[in-house]
Structure formats: C-alpha cells, structure tokens
Design an enzyme around this catalytic site. Structure first.
Site, PDB file in Angstrom:
ATOM      1  N   ASP A 235       2.420   0.641   7.225  1.00 31.17           N
ATOM      2  CA  ASP A 235       1.280  -0.188   6.851  1.00 31.17           C
ATOM      3  C   ASP A 235       0.364  -0.352   8.044  1.00 31.17           C
ATOM      4  O   ASP A 235       0.507   0.333   9.058  1.00 31.17           O
ATOM      5  CB  ASP A 235       1.770  -1.556   6.352  1.00 31.17           C
ATOM      6  CG  ASP A 235       0.957  -2.066   5.176  1.00 31.17           C
ATOM      7  OD1 ASP A 235      -0.242  -2.291   5.363  1.00 31.17           O
ATOM      8  OD2 ASP A 235       1.533  -2.225   4.087  1.00 31.17           O
ATOM      9  N   HIS A 272      -2.362  -7.064   6.472  1.00 33.16           N
ATOM     10  CA  HIS A 272      -1.649  -6.532   5.311  1.00 33.16           C
ATOM     11  C   HIS A 272      -0.196  -6.225   5.650  1.00 33.16           C
ATOM     12  O   HIS A 272       0.730  -6.598   4.912  1.00 33.16           O
ATOM     13  CB  HIS A 272      -2.368  -5.265   4.846  1.00 33.16           C
ATOM     14  CG  HIS A 272      -1.901  -4.721   3.537  1.00 33.16           C
ATOM     15  ND1 HIS A 272      -0.977  -3.716   3.438  1.00 33.16           N
ATOM     16  CD2 HIS A 272      -2.251  -5.028   2.260  1.00 33.16           C
ATOM     17  CE1 HIS A 272      -0.773  -3.430   2.168  1.00 33.16           C
ATOM     18  NE2 HIS A 272      -1.537  -4.213   1.433  1.00 33.16           N
ATOM     19  N   SER A 443       1.193  -4.300  -3.722  1.00 36.01           N
ATOM     20  CA  SER A 443       1.691  -4.134  -2.367  1.00 36.01           C
ATOM     21  C   SER A 443       2.716  -5.200  -2.016  1.00 36.01           C
ATOM     22  O   SER A 443       3.488  -5.036  -1.077  1.00 36.01           O
ATOM     23  CB  SER A 443       0.548  -4.184  -1.350  1.00 36.01           C
ATOM     24  OG  SER A 443      -0.078  -2.940  -1.259  1.00 36.01           O
TER      25      SER A 443
END
Length: 816
Positions: A235, A272, A443
């Site tokens: 990520d 994220h 996600s």
C-alpha cells in the site's frame, strides 16, 4: 407447460454515439448501419484528459521518472498508464531480443525466472491508424469510442494491439489505485472504551455475524491466541502508531511518507496504508486506536510501498514476499483494464503465482465502483485465481452500493465479502491523536478478511493458503447480498472458520423446512403444514418458532398446522436459537390465492335444436389462475333446467343428459366451478307421431382430441361419420352437416351436404360430407390458451328429422 396467450414480444436494439469537444486528432470514423466492425471502434485524442500524477518513480535500470498518460472509454472511467512502456512475456532470450529489436526497446527490469520483462519502447514506429482493426482482431468485443490524453497513448496502444494480433503476450503498464476510503463517511466517534465484543462488525449475531471477537475467545481457550504470524500490506501512506505490532518493517518506502496518489474518484487518502494495516493487525485491548481482526495473532507487520505503476507494485510485492515469507498478503488497490485484458490476466496470474509460492494467503480489494467484475473488463489483482477477492457489505449484510460484486461463483470473481465500513483513526497522520471515525471501502473489507485468515492460520499452523481459502468459503454465511449478486454470496464468519480449523464446528443451528415446499400456493381458507428440523452444533434438537411477515407469530413446534392464512404472499420464517444465543433461520414463501376460475361451456352449442329422446353431451372448460390448472372435477357441477324446473345434476367437467330426460321444452344449462358459472340455452322439439329419428355416428376422430399448435395456428383435422335411419336405411353424405362451436359461441359450418334441408332455392351442386377436412385453431379472444371445439355431426332423413353426434377437439397454444 402452460404458455400465456399474452406472449407477444418484440426485440428492439439501439445504437448510441457520442461526440467529444476539444479533440485535436482522431483515429477511425463514426459507425453507420452498414459499417464494418472496425468502423464501430475508434480512438481519439482529447487533450482535456489529464492524469492525477504526472510521473512515477524510476524502476530497474531506468534512471529517470516515467511519464503518465490516460485513456477512457464511453462506459469506463479514466485509466492511467505509464507511457512508452510495456510488460513482455517471452519464453526465451531470442524472443525478447526480437521484440526489443522490433520496437527500438530497452529492458528496464526483469523477473528472476527470465520470462517477464519491463521494456521501454519507441512508439514512433507504431501506426495509430491500424489500432482499431488490430485490436478487434485480438478482442472482437471492443466497440465505441476511446479517448486518449495524447498521441503517445494511441501509439502505445497500437504497438500492443499489433503484438496481440500476432499472438504475443504484451501487457500495458497500467497505474493502480487504492480502492477504499473514497466512499467513507465521517461521524462522531463512539466512546473508545466501548466493549469490542459489542461492535457490530466484530461480534457474533446481528446481521453481519462475523464472529471475530468470539473467535479470539475460542483461540484463547485452546491456547492459540499468541502473536506468531507475519502480515504483509502492499500500500501507500504508512505512519506507525501504537496499534502496529512491535515488529514492523517497511520495504520500498519510508515510515511517515504519505500516499502519493489519491483513491477512487480522486478522494484524498494520504494514510491509506495505515488504515488498512490497523484494520487487519491493529492491537486488541491496548487502550488505543481500533481492534484489527488479526491483531492478537500477528507478530510482525511487513509494509511494502506499492509505487504507482503496475510493474512496480507487482515487482515489489513479489520481492518482499520472497524475502519475508509472510503468512498473509493484503493488496488494497485495483486497476480496471479495458484494453488487452486477456494478456493482463495471464501476466497477473503468473506473478501472483510466484507470490503464492512463498506460502502466503493473498487477499485483494474488489474495488469501489459498484459494478460486476465478471465482464469484459479485467480488475487486477482481484481477478487473479491466486487471490481471494473481497467485496464489502453494509451493516445489514446486503452488498454495499459502492462495492464491486460478482456474477459467477469462482476464484476469479468476488469470492467473499467483509464489512465495508470499520473504525479507523480520524487523523492517522498524527499517531498521538486517538479519536476514531468510520471509513468505508473494499480496501478495509480486504484486510478484515485477511486478518480472519490469520486467525485460521493461528488455529492450525499446518494449514496451507489454499486450505485456509477453502475453510473461509466453506464456513461463510451465504445469501442476502441482493439480487444483482448472482455469483458468490458468501460473507465471512470468523468464529465458524476458526472452529473448523480447530475441528470445533460452532455454528448457528441448522434449520431445514420440510413443509411447505418453496413457493407453495394454497387456496384461501386452507391450512398450512409447518414441518421442520433444527439442530445445534452439538447435534441436539432445538425448538422451532414459526412466524409470518403478514400474520406474525404462528407457533412453536417442530410440526404444526397454521392457518388459515390471509390472502397474499407470506414469507414464513423458521428460527431456532441455541444456548449460546446464536440464531439460525430458514425462509419459505407461501402464497394464499383467491382468484376466481374461468368457466366456459363447450357443449351443448348455444341455441341448438334437439329432437326429444336424444341424449345431450355436456362439456365444460375451467382454468384456475391460482394453480394454473383446471378446477378439480369434485369442484365442478352441472344443473339442467327444463322450463325453469331443475331436471338434472351432475359433477365433473363432462356429463350426459340422458335421452329419457330430453323432453320437449326450453332448456338452460348451468356449469358451476367455485364462485363462477357459465350458462347455455337450447330447445328440444317433439318427435312427430309415428316418426323415428336417424342415428348419427362420428367415426373419425373416434374419441375426443387434445393437440398443441405452434402459435395457436389452425390445424387440419379429418372428419368422417355415418348415419342410419329406421325407414331410409343408410344415409348418404349429401344429408350430412358438420358444425364446430367454440366455448365463446363462435359457430363454424365445416361441411354441408347438398341434400341437407335449407332455405336455399334453385339448383344445388351435389356435395357429399360423409368425409371432410376442417381447420381449427386457438381463439385468443375467448381468454384461454386452449379452445375446446365441439364438433357436431347432423344427419337428416328424407322427412327432415335429424340425428346428432359430437366430439371435442381441443387446440392448445404452444411455442417452441
């Protein structure tokens, strides 16, 4: 099979075209009705298309950043790609050398197996004019207009399409993007001290019933709740905090660097990677942040900076997996590939197989576009057969509107679903900030399921990744996601999965409804048998409670009789709750109908005249719309009145008014089925004194017929008969008349002999009706899919007396 007579359908098709402003050049032309397929596909330059990022970092032997372009179809969002680069698969060095020579290329990076290579190419040699035809040769499904940010994009696609046409495996280096957060909503954080076991997306029971918290307890009771596993997150945007495991490392990145790219639809998601990591491995019961599903069993977090282009992401993923040998790998990003999808699929499967070969269980986010992944568009890495693709569900366990979904139940579709929305740090960029909020996206569903996989691995370390995948599928809740999800409807169940890994199959009671059958139909006023079984995880019987969504509580018993139920559709639920408070249910739909039947008389024909002493055939037609069948004979009856006096009754659809009841007078016939009735009238005339009437006999057909006709069109039937008279002997066919009557009163004279008494005068041509052919079909105007024709033979003696016989020919509507 009954076919409704209202089946009348037309198929229409439409073609749509679109015009774009600001185009500096175009490849192809608008398609007309007679245009060849290549004219129905076009590529245009639209300088208004701009990538979110201008360049990505160097890779391999490249010493400079790489530029980005954009391509967009009519039905797809913009897709970014690295300019002047393709991924090439070759079986040997000679094949690679030939490709490099064809396109003035330079190999930037290669996998150790020597089969996949990242090559910088000189697109000047590619011909954009050949792109539509070459692409259609490789992918005949392609249609519509594609826009590109500049001509370099078109030339790169033209290069790839020419290679595909030649059968060579080339993949465009698409950029990937994180897929969650974009659909998230921020609202006031709950008390962080709230009991985790009560959190809707972690507890047992409720609509989602993920059972994560009790799965921790189950592992603890078996001495298995120990941090022993490695969990890898590929990520961007990793900021360590107190929820990260003590052993945490980062590959191809730096702690504290924010995510270099926005998420779906351009939403900002700087941290994220942090939120994804906390969802999967966040520490439990440490007074900080959130609880990750795999937090109690993960010893080390391996963070991998994913870069931006697909080559870099996959290269880093494979290298880190080879170095670390993680137990779980999470990939919360995706890319929708519209061009060259077949080659991209093959390439992705090969690289993911290498990652899986390290022993890792791989999960990936399905994406947040609210669409099916089972189309011509390829979603990577989600659709790789080596990856468990994870979709998202709402709190009520229906598919979240933003989550991608599957139409097929296989390993290249969305395979399982987890919570779409979970708790995360409200400000993950500042580790000392402890407030939490809700974020939504696949996600987060993906690392959630990855953490459950870690719990299963902790329960039985000997399990391989494919075995863990099978356990997650076998133990998942099934159903309820919505009608558009025609593929897998599995929702993760951590408690059941861990229980199976420990050989402790804890699950909600299994409820089976034996009666009534699914989609049963019962008549108004009838009772309904409710039979079922419910067994808990120990094999013990559990009482069943029956409820109707219309009538409420029906009762509690394994076998009972309910009703009568009110007219309408009832969703009947059988529920059973075991000693742990877990409830199992099953549902069945019962429709209570009360629509009146259709009732028609096919014999006797309306208004006929009969000579006394001649038996009269009674025949009726019924149709019950509730059962799609005729009314039972026991519910049909006849009443015959002469001069308003009841003289005869009978049950069933067919009966005969005996000859001794047929006396001169005016007759009314009533045919009754349930609340509906039909009536007919006929007249009986007296036989002249001393006279005797002739006898008619139909020999062909010698019994009633029932035939099907495609579309209900008329069919030809052979008719034959004979007539005898006590005085005249055998009667010639010139004295025969054939007539057909429909239940709705339509009369057809099929054949009339030249000696039949009539009102016609003058010369009559001889005509024999001993045999004839008649055409009979379905009369749709009469409201039934079958027309029961009463075919009547009349034979006349020389004195004008008539004898009759009848046969029923039923013509039913049918389709191929």
């Amino acid at each position: 099979m009954r076919i409704a007579n209202s089946v009348r359908r037309a198929i229409a098709s439409t073609l749509a075209s679109a015009l774009f402003a600001g185009l500096s050049c175009a490849i192809g032309a608008p398609a007309g009705a007679a245009d060849p397929p290549s004219a129905q596909l076009s590529f245009e330059v639209d300088t208004g298309l701009r990538p979110d990022v201008r360049a990505v970092e160097p890779v391999g032997r490249s010493g400079s950043t790489r530029e980005i372009g954009v391509v967009q179809g009519l039905d797809s969002g913009p897709a970014e790609l690295v300019l002047d680069e393709v991924m090439v698969h070759t079986a040997d060095q000679a094949g690679l050398d030939a490709f490099v020579s064809r396109w003035g290329g330079e190999v930037l990076d290669s996998y150790a197996d020597g089969q996949d290579h990242l090559v910088r190419v000189n697109v000047a040699a590619a011909d954009p004019a050949a792109l539509p035809a070459d692409l259609l040769a490789a992918e005949p499904r392609q249609r519509g207009v594609y826009r590109a940010s500049d001509e370099r994009v078109l030339r790169l696609l033209a290069l790839a399409a020419k290679e595909w046409k030649a059968g060579n495996e080339v993949v465009v280096n698409w950029l990937v993007e994180p897929t969650s957060i974009a659909q998230g909503k921020a609202f006031e954080a709950p008390d962080i001290a709230a009991n985790v076991f009560d959190w809707a997306y972690l507890r047992a029971g409720g609509d989602m019933d993920t059972g994560v918290a009790p799965a921790w307890q189950l592992l603890q009771s078996k001495g298995k709740l120990q941090p022993t596993l490695k969990y890898m997150v590929v990520d961007g945007g990793f900021q360590p905090n107190s929820d990260f495991p003590d052993e945490s490392s980062i590959h191809k990145g730096t702690w504290g660097d924010s995510n270099p790219k926005d998420c779906t639809n351009g939403a900002s998601c700087p941290w994220h990677g942090t939120e994804v990591s906390m969802t999967g491995v966040g520490r439990v019961d440490n007074g900080y942040g959130v609880a990750g599903t795999g937090g109690p069993v993960v010893k080390k977090l391996v963070a991998v900076g994913n870069g931006l282009d697909y080559w870099s992401v996959m290269r880093r993923t494979e290298k880190a997996a080879e170095d670390e040998h993680p137990d779980v790998v999470n990939m919360s990003f995706t890319r929708d590939v519209h061009i060259g999808a077949g080659y991209a699929r093959t390439w992705t499967d090969r690289r993911m197989q290498h990652v899986a070969a390290t022993g890792a269980f791989i999960v990936a986010a399905a994406g947040n576009n609210g669409t099916s992944v089972d189309t011509d568009t390829l979603w990577v890495p989600c659709e790789s057969k080596h990856v468990m693709c994870v979709g998202g569900v709402n709190n009520n366990a229906t598919r979240a509107a933003g989550s991608n979904f599957g139409q097929f139940d296989n390993q290249t579709s969305v395979e399982i679903y987890g919570p779409m929305c979970v708790r995360v740090l409200a400000d993950a960029g500042h580790p000392l900030a402890t407030a939490t909020t809700s974020r939504c996206g696949t996600s987060l569903a993906s690392p959630f399921v990855g953490g459950v996989a870690a719990l299963v691995k902790a329960a039985n370390p000997a399990l391989s990744a494919p075995e863990i995948r099978q356990i997650l599928n076998d133990t998942a809740h099934v159903g309820g996601l919505g009608a558009d999800v025609t593929g897998s409807q599995r929702r993760v169940d951590a408690l059941a999965a861990v229980g199976k890994a420990l050989n402790v199959p804890i699950a909600a009671p299994k409820v089976v409804i034996e009666k009534p059958a699914p989609n049963s139909k019962v008549s108004n006023g009838a009772t309904v048998d409710l039979w079922g079984t419910a067994t808990d995880f120990k094999g013990a019987s559990v009482p069943i409670t029956w409820t109707s969504d219309k009538a409420g509580l029906l009762g509690t018993a394994s076998k009972m009789v309910a009703g009568p139920l009110a007219t309408g559709t009832h969703v009947i639920t059988a529920s059973a709750t075991d000693s742990t408070g877990r409830t199992g249910t099953a549902k069945v739909t019962v429709t209570v109908t009360d629509a009146p039947p259709t009732v028609k008389i096919s014999s006797p024909p309306a208004g006929i005249e009969v000579v006394e002493g001649e038996a009269v055939n009674l025949a009726g037609v019924t149709f019950d719309p509730d059962t799609f069948q005729q009314v039972p004979d026991s519910q049909a009856k006849w009443e015959v009145r002469r001069n308003n006096v009841l003289v005869f009754t009978a049950a069933g659809h067919k009966a005969t008014l005996p000859a001794n009841k047929v006396l001169p007078g005016a007759y009314s016939v009533k045919f009754i089925a349930g609340p509906t009735a039909a009536t007919r009238a006929f007249t009986v005339v007296a036989l002249p004194p001393g006279a005797s009437k002739p006898t008619a006999t139909i020999t062909t057909p010698d019994k009633d017929l029932w035939v099907q006709s495609l579309g209900g069109a008329p069919l030809a039937f052979d008719l034959a008969g004979k007539g005898t008279d006590p005085q005249d002997g055998a009667l010639a066919g010139e004295r025969f008349r054939w007539t057909a009557y429909s239940p709705g009163g339509v009369k057809k004279v099929l054949c009339e002999g030249s000696a039949v008494p009539s009102q016609h005068s003058g010369i009559v041509q001889p005509h024999n009706c001993a045999t004839t052919t008649a055409e009979l079909g379905v009369l749709f105007d009469e409201g039934l899919d079958v027309t029961a024709w009463t075919v009547r033979l009349e034979v006349f003696d020389k004195g004008g007396l008539v004898g009759t016989d009848t046969v029923t020919i039923s013509v039913a509507f049918a389709v191929l």
